[in-house]
Design a protein around this motif. Structure first.
Motif, PDB file in Angstrom:
ATOM      1  N   ASN A   1      53.565   1.620 -18.504  1.00  0.00           N
ATOM      2  CA  ASN A   1      54.511   2.638 -18.059  1.00  0.00           C
ATOM      3  C   ASN A   1      54.787   2.525 -16.563  1.00  0.00           C
ATOM      4  N   ILE A   2      53.742   2.286 -15.785  1.00  0.00           N
ATOM      5  CA  ILE A   2      53.933   2.121 -14.334  1.00  0.00           C
ATOM      6  C   ILE A   2      54.824   0.921 -14.044  1.00  0.00           C
TER       7      ILE A   2
ATOM      8  N   LEU B   1      54.373   5.056  -6.265  1.00  0.00           N
ATOM      9  CA  LEU B   1      53.871   3.910  -7.026  1.00  0.00           C
ATOM     10  C   LEU B   1      52.410   3.634  -6.687  1.00  0.00           C
ATOM     11  N   VAL B   2      52.086   3.653  -5.404  1.00  0.00           N
ATOM     12  CA  VAL B   2      50.700   3.427  -4.978  1.00  0.00           C
ATOM     13  C   VAL B   2      49.790   4.512  -5.557  1.00  0.00           C
TER      14      VAL B   2
ATOM     15  N   VAL C   1      45.771   6.301  -9.768  1.00  0.00           N
ATOM     16  CA  VAL C   1      45.404   7.103 -10.941  1.00  0.00           C
ATOM     17  C   VAL C   1      45.027   6.186 -12.106  1.00  0.00           C
ATOM     18  N   LEU C   2      45.794   5.117 -12.274  1.00  0.00           N
ATOM     19  CA  LEU C   2      45.505   4.145 -13.334  1.00  0.00           C
ATOM     20  C   LEU C   2      44.093   3.591 -13.195  1.00  0.00           C
ATOM     21  N   PHE C   3      43.708   3.181 -11.995  1.00  0.00           N
ATOM     22  CA  PHE C   3      42.371   2.614 -11.799  1.00  0.00           C
ATOM     23  C   PHE C   3      41.277   3.663 -11.984  1.00  0.00           C
TER      24      PHE C   3
ATOM     25  N   LEU D   1      49.085  14.762 -16.783  1.00  0.00           N
ATOM     26  CA  LEU D   1      48.999  15.931 -15.903  1.00  0.00           C
ATOM     27  C   LEU D   1      48.507  15.536 -14.509  1.00  0.00           C
ATOM     28  N   VAL D   2      47.561  14.587 -14.450  1.00  0.00           N
ATOM     29  CA  VAL D   2      47.065  14.134 -13.144  1.00  0.00           C
ATOM     30  C   VAL D   2      48.173  13.419 -12.370  1.00  0.00           C
ATOM     31  N   ILE D   3      48.961  12.583 -13.044  1.00  0.00           N
ATOM     32  CA  ILE D   3      50.075  11.902 -12.383  1.00  0.00           C
ATOM     33  C   ILE D   3      51.053  12.922 -11.822  1.00  0.00           C
ATOM     34  N   CYS D   4      51.348  13.972 -12.597  1.00  0.00           N
ATOM     35  CA  CYS D   4      52.246  15.024 -12.116  1.00  0.00           C
ATOM     36  C   CYS D   4      51.679  15.670 -10.852  1.00  0.00           C
TER      37      CYS D   4
END
Length: 427
Positions: free
Chosen positions: A365-366, A399-400, A405-407, A177-180
């Motif tokens: 996934n990224i 992508l950035v 979000v990943l970190f 949801l955060v990525i969206c």
């Protein structure tokens, strides 16, 4: 070093990833110079796949195939457009929302990329979007589906590492949801620069309710899967089989557009996809077995810890390793080979097993969006006819943002484990 040369040499001549891994593992066993290992290696191929939980994957894949075929995905796309079409660049926002809604159907980024590449990208182009931008938005959103459960990677990770798949599914909801939300913010911020079409008129409540009603049959699918697993009613494998039964019921009884011929083709497609995944699992288990004899996991762990034993540094190095290797290698193979190497290292610096799992899933996934071998980029270039480098050029802001979000989820344990703790999967 010789085994790595064998592996990358086979990849360079175009050999399928599964067989390149298998031959590298075979070369490693030959290097051990013990006939017993060669004989045991055959059984290792089968024991590597001998997990009941792995049965969830073909069922999830088949459920997605059926739901796509019977046309229920069109209602989801229409609902997404109704929800966010009143923003500038409404179709781009709808692309992201549709990725969230689709998450209960496929569990695979490439499947979502292919589906949206054939449907939403042409629709966006007809409405005034540049094709490379439309494809980039689709690529950015394609990783939301396998982050919000069900996720094939989570099934593999949980089976290999003995981690609760229900807990991993719970941990994937918030990052997806955060990525969206972050990607929608990127779309909004770049609306003027990318000359996105103006906002459409906000729809009436009546139209919104009708769209929700039309999409209700599709929206029930994630409720069946997640509700059953997170509620402790069914296992992931049982939930996947129930999802197939539900999809068959909707297609055969409600929509009545599911023929025996079409079902046969969907079974074939499921078998092909599953066969590739299981071949990678089998051969990667052979290579991993050889690596354990050579103490390669311990050597990698020692090398990382020799740089620093600081928790923050070790997490950073794990994420970078996954992202870099993900640029040049199949993510399922990476997971099977590196999870037994890096997860103990993560545990050593105090990461919860579910937290480690969501880091793996997000990073891999990224990597599906990163050149030179990002699978989603190749799928979209193929189905849209757009050049891969043009898609990649438009993709970099997304992508950035997704790496950021990943970190955040890698370093903020409380956020990463909020939902699993809420549901009792983590302490």
């Amino acid at each position: 070093m010789a085994i790595a040369f064998v592996f990358f040499g086979f990849l360079a001549i175009g050999m399928p990833i599964a067989f390149a891994i298998g031959l590298a593992g075979l070369a490693g066993l030959i290097q051990l110079d013990n006939p017993r290992f060669m004989l045991a290696g055959v059984s290792k191929l089968f024991t590597g796949m001998d997990s009941f939980t792995f049965l969830a994957m073909p069922f999830f894949i088949l459920a997605g195939e059926i739901m796509n075929h019977i046309g229920i995905t069109r209602q989801l796309m229409r609902l997404a457009h109704v929800l966010v079409g009143h923003f500038r660049g409404g179709l781009a926002h709808a692309n992201m929302v549709a990725s969230v809604l689709f998450s209960g159907l496929t569990g695979a980024a490439t499947a979502d990329a292919a589906a949206f590449g054939k449907t939403l990208v042409p629709e966006m182009v007809r409405n005034g979007y540049r094709r490379d931008y439309a494809a980039a938005v689709t690529a950015a959103g394609s990783i939301i589906g396998p982050t919000i459960p069900p996720s094939g990677l989570m099934v593999v990770y949980g089976s290999l590492m003995g981690v609760s798949i229900g807990g991993l599914f719970a941990a994937g909801i918030l990052p997806g949801l955060v990525i969206c939300a972050v990607c929608m913010a990127i779309i909004a911020l770049g609306a003027t620069r990318n000359n996105l079409p103006p906002a459409e008129k906000r729809v009436s409540l009546k139209v919104l309710l009708r769209s929700v009603r039309d999409a209700a049959l599709a929206l029930i699918m994630p409720v069946i899967i997640l509700g059953g697993i997170l509620g402790g009613v069914v296992t992931p494998t049982e939930a996947a089989s129930v999802a197939v039964a539900y999809a068959l019921f909707v297609g055969a009884v409600i929509y009545r557009n599911l023929s025996w011929g079409a079902l046969y083709q969907m079974l074939l497609a499921t078998a092909r996809t599953t066969g590739v995944i299981f071949a990678i699992i089998a051969f990667a288990s052979l290579l991993g077995w050889w690596m354990s004899f050579e103490r390669i996991p311990q050597a990698i762990a020692d090398a990382v810890l020799s740089i620093s034993e600081n928790r923050l540094v070790v997490i950073f190095l794990i994420v970078v390793i996954l992202l870099v290797i993900g640029m040049v290698m199949d993510i399922t193979a990476i997971l099977i080979i590196l999870a037994p190497v890096l997860v103990p290292l993560a545990n050593e610096v105090g990461l919860e097993p579910i937290h480690s799992g969501i880091i793996f899933v997000l990073a891999l996934n990224i990597s599906l969006m990163t050149p030179p071998v990002g699978a989603c980029l190749f799928v979209l270039a193929s189905v849209t006819g757009e050049k891969l480098e043009r898609i990649a050029a438009k993709l970099w802001p997304f992508l950035v943002a997704e790496i950021a979000v990943l970190f955040i989820f890698a370093y903020w344990e409380g956020l990463a484990l909020f939902v699993p703790r809420l549901l009792g999967f983590a302490n």
